[in-house]
Design a protein around this motif. Sequence first.
Motif, PDB file in Angstrom:
ATOM      1  N   GLN A   1       0.312  -1.650  -0.068  1.00  0.00           N
ATOM      2  CA  GLN A   1       0.340  -0.241   0.146  1.00  0.00           C
ATOM      3  C   GLN A   1       1.089   1.174   0.589  1.00  0.00           C
ATOM      4  O   GLN A   1       0.622   2.137  -0.534  1.00  0.00           O
ATOM      5  CB  GLN A   1      -1.164   0.320   1.241  1.00  0.00           C
TER       6      GLN A   1
ATOM      7  N   SER B   1       2.012   2.146  -3.519  1.00  0.00           N
ATOM      8  CA  SER B   1       1.036   2.140  -4.685  1.00  0.00           C
ATOM      9  C   SER B   1       0.936   4.391  -4.150  1.00  0.00           C
ATOM     10  O   SER B   1       0.558   4.808  -4.772  1.00  0.00           O
ATOM     11  CB  SER B   1       0.346   1.191  -4.699  1.00  0.00           C
ATOM     12  N   GLU B   2       0.789   4.145  -2.983  1.00  0.00           N
ATOM     13  CA  GLU B   2       0.203   5.803  -2.701  1.00  0.00           C
ATOM     14  C   GLU B   2       1.687   6.924  -2.785  1.00  0.00           C
ATOM     15  O   GLU B   2       1.517   7.943  -3.237  1.00  0.00           O
ATOM     16  CB  GLU B   2      -0.232   5.754  -0.819  1.00  0.00           C
TER      17      GLU B   2
ATOM     18  N   ARG C   1       2.561   8.146   9.071  1.00  0.00           N
ATOM     19  CA  ARG C   1       1.495   7.074   9.082  1.00  0.00           C
ATOM     20  C   ARG C   1       1.396   6.623  10.665  1.00  0.00           C
ATOM     21  O   ARG C   1       0.737   6.253  11.086  1.00  0.00           O
ATOM     22  CB  ARG C   1       1.795   6.128   8.586  1.00  0.00           C
TER      23      ARG C   1
ATOM     24  N   ARG D   1       2.120  10.331  -5.321  1.00  0.00           N
ATOM     25  CA  ARG D   1       2.181  11.473  -4.416  1.00  0.00           C
ATOM     26  C   ARG D   1       4.022  11.595  -4.528  1.00  0.00           C
ATOM     27  O   ARG D   1       4.758  12.864  -4.856  1.00  0.00           O
ATOM     28  CB  ARG D   1       2.640  11.294  -2.956  1.00  0.00           C
TER      29      ARG D   1
ATOM     30  N   TYR E   1       7.181   9.041   5.094  1.00  0.00           N
ATOM     31  CA  TYR E   1       5.460   8.660   5.080  1.00  0.00           C
ATOM     32  C   TYR E   1       4.586   7.806   6.098  1.00  0.00           C
ATOM     33  O   TYR E   1       3.891   7.642   6.534  1.00  0.00           O
ATOM     34  CB  TYR E   1       5.498   7.551   3.905  1.00  0.00           C
TER      35      TYR E   1
END
Length: 578
Positions: free
Chosen positions: A441, A444-445, A515, A449, A511
């Motif tokens: 995930q 992909s993100e 998160r 971005r 990232y």
Amino acid sequence: MACASSCRPLFLSSPFPSSSSPSSCSLTTPFLFSLSPIKPSSKPIITTLTANSGSFPVLSVGGGCDGGNNNNNDDGPFGSDSWRWNDNSSSSSSHSYPFLLFLSSLLACSCHSQLSSALARTNGETEEDDVVWEVRGSKWTKLIPNFSDDAFVVSNGISNLTKLLSLSTLWGQCRDLVMRLLLPEGFPDSVTSDYLDYSLWRGVQGVASQVSEALLYAVGLGKGAIPTAAAINWVLKDGIGYLSKIMLSKYGRHFDVNPKGWRLFADLLENAAFGLEILTPSFPHLFVLIGAIAGAGRSAATLIQAATRSCFYAGFAAQRNFAEVIAKGEAQGMISKSIGIGLGIALANCIGSSTSFALASFGVVTWIHMYCNLKSYQSIQLRTLNPYRASLVFSEYLLSGQAPSIKEVNAEEPLFPAVPFLNLLSANRERSVVLSSEAKQAASEIELRLQLGSKLSDIVSNKEDVLALFNLYKDEGYVLTEQEGKFCVVLKESCSPQDMLKSLFQVNYLYWLERNAGIESRGASNDCRQGGRLQISLEYVQREFNHVKIDSESVGWVTDGLIARPLPNRIRPVYATL
């Protein structure tokens, strides 16, 4: 000297029995020919031949074979059906028997020679400690020491004539010839593990592609068959094609970043061009338009295929044998085209000039072609790092402390990362159980971005932010900050692919701070201060980047830089004027 039976290549069949029982270790020499069973007759010609080493079952030929061998023809021992002769003819038998006796004696001697050679290879450790066997493919050459010259020379032993006649040896020689012509020297060690699967799938799709082209001849649209003037034909098939190649060449860097997806797109474009050309007879009033579109599509597909093929071959060259891999790939393509031409001609003769049958056949062949293309690209294991693969590797490293394998990452990479609905994955494709869902995930993100080559004027609005960023990244080849949810990487004029890879590692850490630690952006100047998210992430990257590179290289990744297509914006900081 190790046992020859354990060192013998797998594709060489052993000339002696594999069983270790006393009965199988007798001196009876096995046949070198693979003969179908022959029914015994009441008149056996030759059954056994006694030699020095024992009884050798050499030949058992009866008077009949599945219906009798006693015919009245005069074909002699080399008749058209099999070895036949007239048992009632004394003259024929008088000529046949000596020949068969001579041939049987020759086979017995040859079999005895091969048995001796095989036993010498297996028992060389106890009987001939100084003997060396030189192996090249299926050919064995005995070398013995020459003490006068202090060297090994070829043994002048008895020539093994049976070896030249052995079916297994002939098969081995043919196999060696095919491998020399179609596979790189040193295969499989000279190429990567995914080379063979890719080549096999590409061979099948090459056949399908040639069949598709042959269907054009079935509807009268082969080369030279278009009923137009020479100038118009040149403009449609060459001029517009040249123009499409020139326009598409500006996207060449995209082919490096995502070669699998672009190659599949090129194959789809080529098949669409074939389909349009087959439809031409049904729409004669649109001949110019359809011909122009089809010509441009085929030219663009040719350019993309040639560009991406180089990426694949460069990855296969495990021993820097790039030119040889290309040469063998061309040879494999010629074999596929030859087979495809034959099948295409046969199919074209069956369907005649019917456009409907040609379209139906084209649909089936196109499905086979695209399926084989998809499987061939899924078998490729790219070792370079583009933004998606690098993000997946870095994210998994941050989670587990280990870099994932090449096979696992390539199995998870979609063909079109930026366009999810175009990702074509087979339903029964095995999914990775090693890579975590969080890492997938994140990759992909981050891909969506990430913005490489951002303009500095678009991401900072005051002098304080500029000074803070330049001071923090004064020793780096890039400047990283976050703006409106985007990870904006401003590249300096001296930025290298290695700097871009390092910036992506920092993006991944940012990232995970966002998160997992819940550290949000508070502005560029605040993030650059001690304890700010940019300062924390950069300090971590400077400490761990070499470690992740070493771990990635240990599993086969090429970490000399990031394969990406950044925006063309660059900056040149002049710190003395600030």
